[in-house]
Design an enzyme around this catalytic site. Sequence first.
Site, short mmCIF file in Angstrom:
data_model
loop_
_atom_site.label_atom_id
_atom_site.label_comp_id
_atom_site.label_asym_id
_atom_site.label_seq_id
_atom_site.Cartn_x
_atom_site.Cartn_y
_atom_site.Cartn_z
N ARG A 104 -53.94 46.26 44.95
CA ARG A 104 -55.06 46.94 45.62
C ARG A 104 -55.51 48.04 44.68
O ARG A 104 -54.71 48.93 44.35
CB ARG A 104 -54.61 47.48 46.97
CG ARG A 104 -55.60 48.41 47.62
CD ARG A 104 -55.27 48.70 49.08
NE ARG A 104 -55.57 47.56 49.91
CZ ARG A 104 -55.66 47.60 51.25
NH1 ARG A 104 -55.48 48.74 51.89
NH2 ARG A 104 -55.95 46.52 51.94
N HIS A 149 -62.51 41.80 49.19
CA HIS A 149 -61.26 41.76 49.97
C HIS A 149 -61.00 40.32 50.40
O HIS A 149 -61.05 39.96 51.58
CB HIS A 149 -61.39 42.69 51.18
CG HIS A 149 -60.07 43.09 51.79
ND1 HIS A 149 -58.84 42.68 51.30
CD2 HIS A 149 -59.78 43.87 52.88
CE1 HIS A 149 -57.88 43.19 52.05
NE2 HIS A 149 -58.41 43.91 53.01
N GLN A 203 -58.49 39.38 53.22
CA GLN A 203 -59.01 39.61 54.57
C GLN A 203 -59.90 38.44 54.99
O GLN A 203 -59.81 37.95 56.13
CB GLN A 203 -59.80 40.93 54.60
CG GLN A 203 -60.35 41.27 55.97
CD GLN A 203 -59.25 41.60 56.97
OE1 GLN A 203 -58.36 42.38 56.67
NE2 GLN A 203 -59.28 40.99 58.15
N ASP A 220 -67.18 46.80 60.00
CA ASP A 220 -66.12 47.49 59.26
C ASP A 220 -66.49 48.97 59.25
O ASP A 220 -67.60 49.35 59.66
CB ASP A 220 -66.02 46.91 57.83
CG ASP A 220 -64.89 47.52 57.00
OD1 ASP A 220 -63.97 48.13 57.58
OD2 ASP A 220 -64.94 47.40 55.76
N CYS A 279 -61.81 44.18 60.42
CA CYS A 279 -60.62 44.04 59.58
C CYS A 279 -59.53 45.06 59.92
O CYS A 279 -58.37 44.83 59.60
CB CYS A 279 -61.01 44.17 58.11
SG CYS A 279 -61.83 45.73 57.73
N ARG A 333 -53.37 37.87 58.95
CA ARG A 333 -53.20 38.31 57.56
C ARG A 333 -51.89 37.75 56.98
O ARG A 333 -51.82 37.38 55.81
CB ARG A 333 -53.20 39.85 57.48
CG ARG A 333 -54.55 40.51 57.76
CD ARG A 333 -55.60 40.15 56.70
NE ARG A 333 -55.10 40.38 55.38
CZ ARG A 333 -55.18 41.55 54.72
NH1 ARG A 333 -55.80 42.55 55.29
NH2 ARG A 333 -54.69 41.68 53.51
N1 CP Z 1 -57.47 45.21 56.79
C1 CP Z 1 -56.68 45.77 55.84
O1 CP Z 1 -56.73 45.43 54.67
O2 CP Z 1 -55.86 46.74 56.32
P1 CP Z 1 -54.94 47.72 55.45
O3 CP Z 1 -55.88 48.60 54.65
O4 CP Z 1 -54.14 48.48 56.44
O5 CP Z 1 -54.10 46.90 54.53
N1 NVA Z 2 -63.98 48.60 53.58
C1 NVA Z 2 -62.69 49.19 53.85
C2 NVA Z 2 -61.73 48.13 54.24
C3 NVA Z 2 -60.33 48.61 54.56
C4 NVA Z 2 -59.39 47.49 54.92
C5 NVA Z 2 -62.21 49.96 52.63
O1 NVA Z 2 -62.43 49.48 51.50
O2 NVA Z 2 -61.65 51.04 52.79
#
Ligand code: CP
Ligand code: NVA
Length: 299
Positions: free
Chosen positions: A95, A122, A125, A213, A253, A281
């Site tokens: 990430r 993502h 997701q 989101d 998400c 997930r």
């Molecule tokens: N939806 C998602 O990616 O959640 P987290 O940021 O908690 O991993």
């Molecule tokens: N769009 C959000 C998604 C988190 C799972 C972010 O990037 O923070």
Amino acid sequence: MRHLLEIDDLNPSELKKVIALSLAEASPKVLDAKGVALIFEKPSGRTRNSMEMAVNQLGGHPVYIQPDELGIDVRETAEDVVRVMACYHAVLAARVFDHGRLERMAATNVMPVVNLLSDEAHPMQALADLLTMEQEIGLKDINRVAYVGDANNVWRSLAIGCSMLGIETSVASPPGYGPSDRDVERVLSAGGKLAVTKDPIEAVQGSDVVYTDVWTSMGQESERSARLDAFGQYRVDASLMSRASNRSLFMHCLPVHRGEEVTNEVIEGPQSKVFVQAENRMHSARGLLVWLAQQVSPA
Ligand code: CP
Ligand code: NVA
């Protein structure tokens, strides 16, 4: 060497295969005695835990790594980090703030690299979201997937993934927060229709899924006040949900900012599938890891 930096790193038939593998009851021990490196430059609840459990279910050993331990591009280059991790692990998943860093990691081609969320995408997701739609309605029966809010990383992967399966999508965003021309081209070139609008009602009309989101993603905290102003009319509430089809799902998400992008009533209502998505997930992570293992050692 296969990677998953965005959902269209799979072709449509591979995407369907990953969804099918995610639905499988059995967990083949394809990662027996193998490691999976999980690097997180940003916080995570679902992604870390679902990946760790999926790796465990497949017989492997997940190693959670904080960025300070590695000092990517500080202690050593991103490329050297991957080459070292390949000495111990079968897969590297990360990430990151900058999608370009993932591209550099994948370009080493020494091990599969999986995107656990970047500023652009993502895909893990989107896999869980498509799995949820398959279970709840059936992907071939979905009329339209509407997304209301920021055309961000989550929207991009979802829209491309739907388009790859021939599912029409719509997106409603305030001025300045909608898809770029490049995004539109990428979604359309995947094969499905896309309607871009500023009007949330137009976007959700007749849709079988209403998705939103957060308005302020991780890394955008300094923009929060401006974004709260810009997105004020883009909250998903019961009135907006009533414009969608009778069977419409509400999806998010998570994590959610209750009262901002969605009302408490909708997220707690009968149409909400947000915790099904969260569970999925793990199942979709397992499906993807099985598929990746099959690319290395075909069954
Ligand atoms: N939806 C998602 O990616 O959640 P987290 O940021 O908690 O991993
Ligand atoms: N769009 C959000 C998604 C988190 C799972 C972010 O990037 O923070």
